[in-house]
Design a protein around this motif. Structure first.
Motif, mmCIF file in Angstrom:
data_model
loop_
_atom_site.group_PDB
_atom_site.id
_atom_site.type_symbol
_atom_site.label_atom_id
_atom_site.label_comp_id
_atom_site.label_asym_id
_atom_site.label_seq_id
_atom_site.Cartn_x
_atom_site.Cartn_y
_atom_site.Cartn_z
ATOM 1 N N TRP A 273 0.866 -1.183 0.000
ATOM 2 C CA TRP A 273 0.000 0.000 0.000
ATOM 3 C C TRP A 273 0.895 1.223 0.000
ATOM 4 O O TRP A 273 1.806 1.319 0.822
ATOM 5 N N THR A 274 0.632 2.155 -0.917
ATOM 6 C CA THR A 274 1.519 3.326 -1.019
ATOM 7 C C THR A 274 1.068 4.473 -0.127
ATOM 8 O O THR A 274 1.796 5.435 0.061
ATOM 9 N N GLY A 275 -0.161 4.402 0.384
ATOM 10 C CA GLY A 275 -0.663 5.486 1.215
ATOM 11 C C GLY A 275 -1.162 6.670 0.408
ATOM 12 O O GLY A 275 -1.420 7.740 0.950
ATOM 13 N N SER A 276 -1.301 6.496 -0.907
ATOM 14 C CA SER A 276 -1.750 7.609 -1.757
ATOM 15 C C SER A 276 -2.509 7.066 -2.960
ATOM 16 O O SER A 276 -2.136 6.040 -3.516
ATOM 17 N N SER B 143 -2.699 8.895 -5.648
ATOM 18 C CA SER B 143 -2.166 9.570 -6.832
ATOM 19 C C SER B 143 -0.653 9.468 -7.011
ATOM 20 O O SER B 143 -0.127 9.932 -8.009
ATOM 21 N N ASP B 144 0.062 8.846 -6.079
ATOM 22 C CA ASP B 144 1.518 8.832 -6.176
ATOM 23 C C ASP B 144 1.983 7.768 -7.171
ATOM 24 O O ASP B 144 2.246 6.616 -6.822
ATOM 25 N N VAL B 145 2.090 8.192 -8.434
ATOM 26 C CA VAL B 145 2.444 7.264 -9.513
ATOM 27 C C VAL B 145 3.880 6.756 -9.345
ATOM 28 O O VAL B 145 4.165 5.581 -9.589
ATOM 29 N N ALA B 146 4.779 7.653 -8.904
ATOM 30 C CA ALA B 146 6.188 7.250 -8.781
ATOM 31 C C ALA B 146 6.341 6.126 -7.753
ATOM 32 O O ALA B 146 7.023 5.132 -8.003
ATOM 33 N N LEU B 147 5.683 6.286 -6.614
ATOM 34 C CA LEU B 147 5.808 5.258 -5.574
ATOM 35 C C LEU B 147 5.098 3.969 -5.997
ATOM 36 O O LEU B 147 5.557 2.863 -5.698
ATOM 37 N N THR C 202 4.837 2.906 -9.042
ATOM 38 C CA THR C 202 5.746 2.261 -10.000
ATOM 39 C C THR C 202 6.832 1.500 -9.248
ATOM 40 O O THR C 202 7.159 0.353 -9.578
ATOM 41 N N THR C 203 7.378 2.141 -8.221
ATOM 42 C CA THR C 203 8.435 1.486 -7.437
ATOM 43 C C THR C 203 7.885 0.251 -6.729
ATOM 44 O O THR C 203 8.564 -0.780 -6.652
ATOM 45 N N ALA C 204 6.657 0.368 -6.233
ATOM 46 C CA ALA C 204 6.045 -0.792 -5.565
ATOM 47 C C ALA C 204 5.924 -1.955 -6.554
ATOM 48 O O ALA C 204 6.247 -3.104 -6.223
ATOM 49 N N THR D 259 9.194 -3.475 -7.195
ATOM 50 C CA THR D 259 9.616 -4.270 -6.029
ATOM 51 C C THR D 259 8.994 -5.665 -6.098
ATOM 52 O O THR D 259 9.669 -6.676 -5.859
ATOM 53 N N SER E 222 -3.399 5.728 -9.711
ATOM 54 C CA SER E 222 -1.936 5.664 -9.770
ATOM 55 C C SER E 222 -1.426 4.331 -10.303
ATOM 56 O O SER E 222 -0.220 4.184 -10.511
ATOM 57 N N GLY F 207 1.160 3.596 -13.162
ATOM 58 C CA GLY F 207 2.582 3.372 -12.907
ATOM 59 C C GLY F 207 2.904 1.889 -12.820
ATOM 60 O O GLY F 207 3.916 1.436 -13.360
#
Lengths: 310, 323
Positions: B189-192, B194-198, B200-202, B205, B220, B223
């Motif tokens: 869970w990214t906690g957002s 709209s946070d596309v960057a995070l 994508t990183t998730a 991972t 998001s 991503g």
């Protein structure tokens, strides 16, 4: 928890850390230039957004990534000139003008995206480039030396910015107008011109930070793509004590913890997700408290220079 | 003279009546993200456009939207503005807008308000609530994913553990486990939203940890889809809207929210003088939820058959998916 300390996880953390840190490095080092000269630009996130869209749109239309990057830099320069005009020439309150610039970038990028593109699309962004020999070094080679040009650029920017700020006449002028603009003025330094230059360098780098998202790391554009990264970049300047090396440390720390918390979730470490996503912020605040170095803060930061008052 | 006055009055009344009769229905919608987000907001906007077309275009149904209303106070102001402008139906398309609807609706008793995803109408006669049984499509996607994974590792990239983002993933996990309990489903869970960057990183991972199938929800996830596309071998399962256009070869299927049936009913009720008081739940049974299989992905026949079996089982009630 045991799996968290494997080679695979370490590789993954380092890869993600480098990718996540890239936009922060461009934006925060750019902001370091502006703040060193005494101008706080809170519009970094807005510049990143509009430039991210510009880079994406030009790439989508032309297929040329370098033109996209150029567009981002040009948008950064234009917005930097606006910021400098408002805060340096017209002497408006820097915080307010920066927020205004942010809102302009947020709204304009969203409007242009809606009108010119319409829906989420992807582009073929900058691809990883292996550096001969270095990329074959076991373990660190593929992590450090198999990235896109914008990633290399971000990390090369750190020593370059350090040299400019610490070892050149121009760096000295930036510091002089940031510490004591009246004294700098009396020595014949054109305070207004130097502040314009610093703000514009910062804005161009913020533009490239936006491009690093839309045509290198994510290869798409969406409303509010940065999700507040520009504001974190501003915080990183304080964190780094107005030094590119400090900014690098802050960007790597924040990105590494963000990457680690994702790995913790993937590996099922028994920690609520809501706590995990807070970790980078908590750790950054703790580190900020422990390393606070206000002595380096430019004395004239946030203060407009008016020659007639001196 | 009196006859002339009566004639003028009658003419005016007829004109007004005809004018009212011909006046188009007006619907306004407030959304947290863009109408083109390939997810939650787009699902509602697409449905509204479909209904507008069915009704005969803009002459019969006027549509207005305000998107990217991620700030709730701004959304509350927009809801009140639209109601004040006399819109017949105001849709607050976000579970964060509930208190705003609760605050505004009593001041406009003849305006229909609809909001979701949630089930609470606040006991108000002019408020509809709507939600989606996202766990149902999640289950179907999970069944397909479990049959396609080779690495026996599936990754879920979620925004915040609430609402349909959570129920979709809960259903997905149940679907995977119905096929095999040995398949590992890892969640982030990214906690957002709209946070596309995070996001994508998730996704990256998950891929680095060995996952060969990804899913997730929110705007998001573009991503995550991008990360799957960059990898070139990782498959994606979508929800809320058909996401095949982002990666035509790697998106296997998407659960699609189809709000058109609900909108038709709300409009018909409004025209009859009923302005709310009911909760709608999109389900596979009522065709409110649909599984859009991507024609660009060659799904093996046995997997498609298992998916169809799961769909019919959920519709018949022989498969119970817990939200």
């Amino acid at each position: 928890m045991k799996g968290l300390f494997s080679l695979n996880v370490l590789t993954g953390v380092l890869n993600s850390m480098i990718a996540l840190a890239t936009p922060f490095l461009y934006a925060a080092i750019g902001e370091t230039f502006a703040q060193t000269a005494g101008v706080v630009n809170l519009g970094v996130d807005g510049i990143m957004l509009l430039a991210a869209f510009g880079a994406f749109f030009v790439t989508l239309m032309t297929g040329n990534l370098w033109l996209g990057l150029l567009a981002a830099a040009a948008i950064g320069l234009a917005m930097g000139l606006i910021m400098a005009l408002i805060s340096v020439t017209l002497k408006a309150e820097q915080g307010v003008s920066g927020i205004g610039l942010y809102m302009f970038g947020l709204g304009m990028s969203s409007l242009l995206f809606k009108v010119l593109v319409g829906t989420v699309k992807t582009v073929q962004g900058f691809q990883p480039v292996s550096i001969p020999i270095l990329s074959t070094i076991p373990f660190i080679g593929p992590i450090l030396f198999n990235n896109s040009v914008l990633v290399y650029g971000a990390f090369l920017l750190v020593p370059l910015a350090w040299v400019v700020l610490e070892k050149t006449n121009l760096g000295l002028k930036f510091k002089a107008v940031g510490q004591n603009p009246a004294a700098a003025d009396s020595l014949g330094i054109n305070v207004v011109a130097i502040r314009y230059l610093a703000v514009c360098i910062g804005a161009i780098l913020a533009g490239i930070a936006g491009a690093s998202l839309s045509i290198s790391l994510l290869n798409l554009f969406q409303d509010d793509l940065t999700s507040g990264q520009g504001f974190i970049a501003v915080a990183l300047v304080y964190f780094g004590g107005w030094s590119p090396i400090g900014v690098l440390g802050g960007a790597l720390l924040f990105s590494a913890v963000n990457s680690i918390q994702l790995w913790m979730q993937v590996l099922g470490v028994n920690l609520p997700a809501s706590v995990a996503v807070m970790l980078p912020y908590i750790l950054t605040i703790v580190a900020l408290m422990m390393t606070a170095n206000r002595a380096r803060q430019p004395a004239a930061l946030n203060k407009p220079f008016d020659r007639s008052e001196n | 003279m009196n006859v002339k006055r009566i004639a003028i009055a009658v003419t005016m009344i007829v004109t007004i009546v005809l004018g009212v009769a011909a006046a188009p229905l007006r619907i306004a919608v407030i959304m947290p993200s863009a109408t083109t987000d390939l997810a939650f907001s787009q699902s509602m906007w697409s449905a509204l456009l479909t209904v507008q077309k069915e009704m005969g275009g803009e002459s019969a149904l006027v549509l207005k939207y305000t998107d990217n209303m991620f700030k709730v106070p701004d959304a509350a102001a927009a809801i009140r503005d639209y109601a004040g402008q006399g819109f017949d139906l105001v849709i607050a398309h976000g579970s964060q807008y509930g208190s705003s609807v609760q605050d505004v609706a009593p001041d406009f008793p003849e305006t229909t308000f609809a909001w979701g995803t949630d089930v609470n109408t606040f006991g108000m006669a002019n408020v509809y609530a709507y939600t989606a049984a996202a766990e149902q499509g999640g289950y179907v996607n999970g069944v397909i994913a479990a049959m396609l994974t080779k690495s026996k590792k599936v990754g879920v990239t979620g925004p915040i553990e609430v609402g349909d983002a959570k129920t979709y993933i809960d259903g997905f996990v149940q679907g995977v486990q119905s096929v095999s309990k040995s398949i590992a489903v890892a969640k982030t869970w990214t906690g957002s939203f709209s946070d596309v960057a995070l996001m994508t990183t998730a996704a990256k991972t998950h891929i680095a940890s060995g996952a060969d199938i990804l899913t997730g929800s929110s705007q998001s996830v573009v991503g995550s889809i991008g990360a799957a596309k960059d990898n070139g071998k990782v498959l994606w399962f979508g929800t809320q809207a058909d996401q095949a256009s982002l990666s035509p070869k790697l998106v296997v299927a998407s659960q699609v929210y189809d709000w058109t049936g609900m909108l038709r009913e709300i409009i018909a009720e409004h025209q009859k003088g009923t302005f709310g008081g009911k909760t709608y739940v999109l389900e596979l049974a009522g065709s409110g939820l649909k599984i859009a299989f991507n024609p660009g992905y060659a799904l093996p026949a046995n997997v498609r058959k298992a998916a169809d079996t799961a769909i019919s089982g959920i519709i018949k009630g022989t498969i119970k998916v817990q939200p």
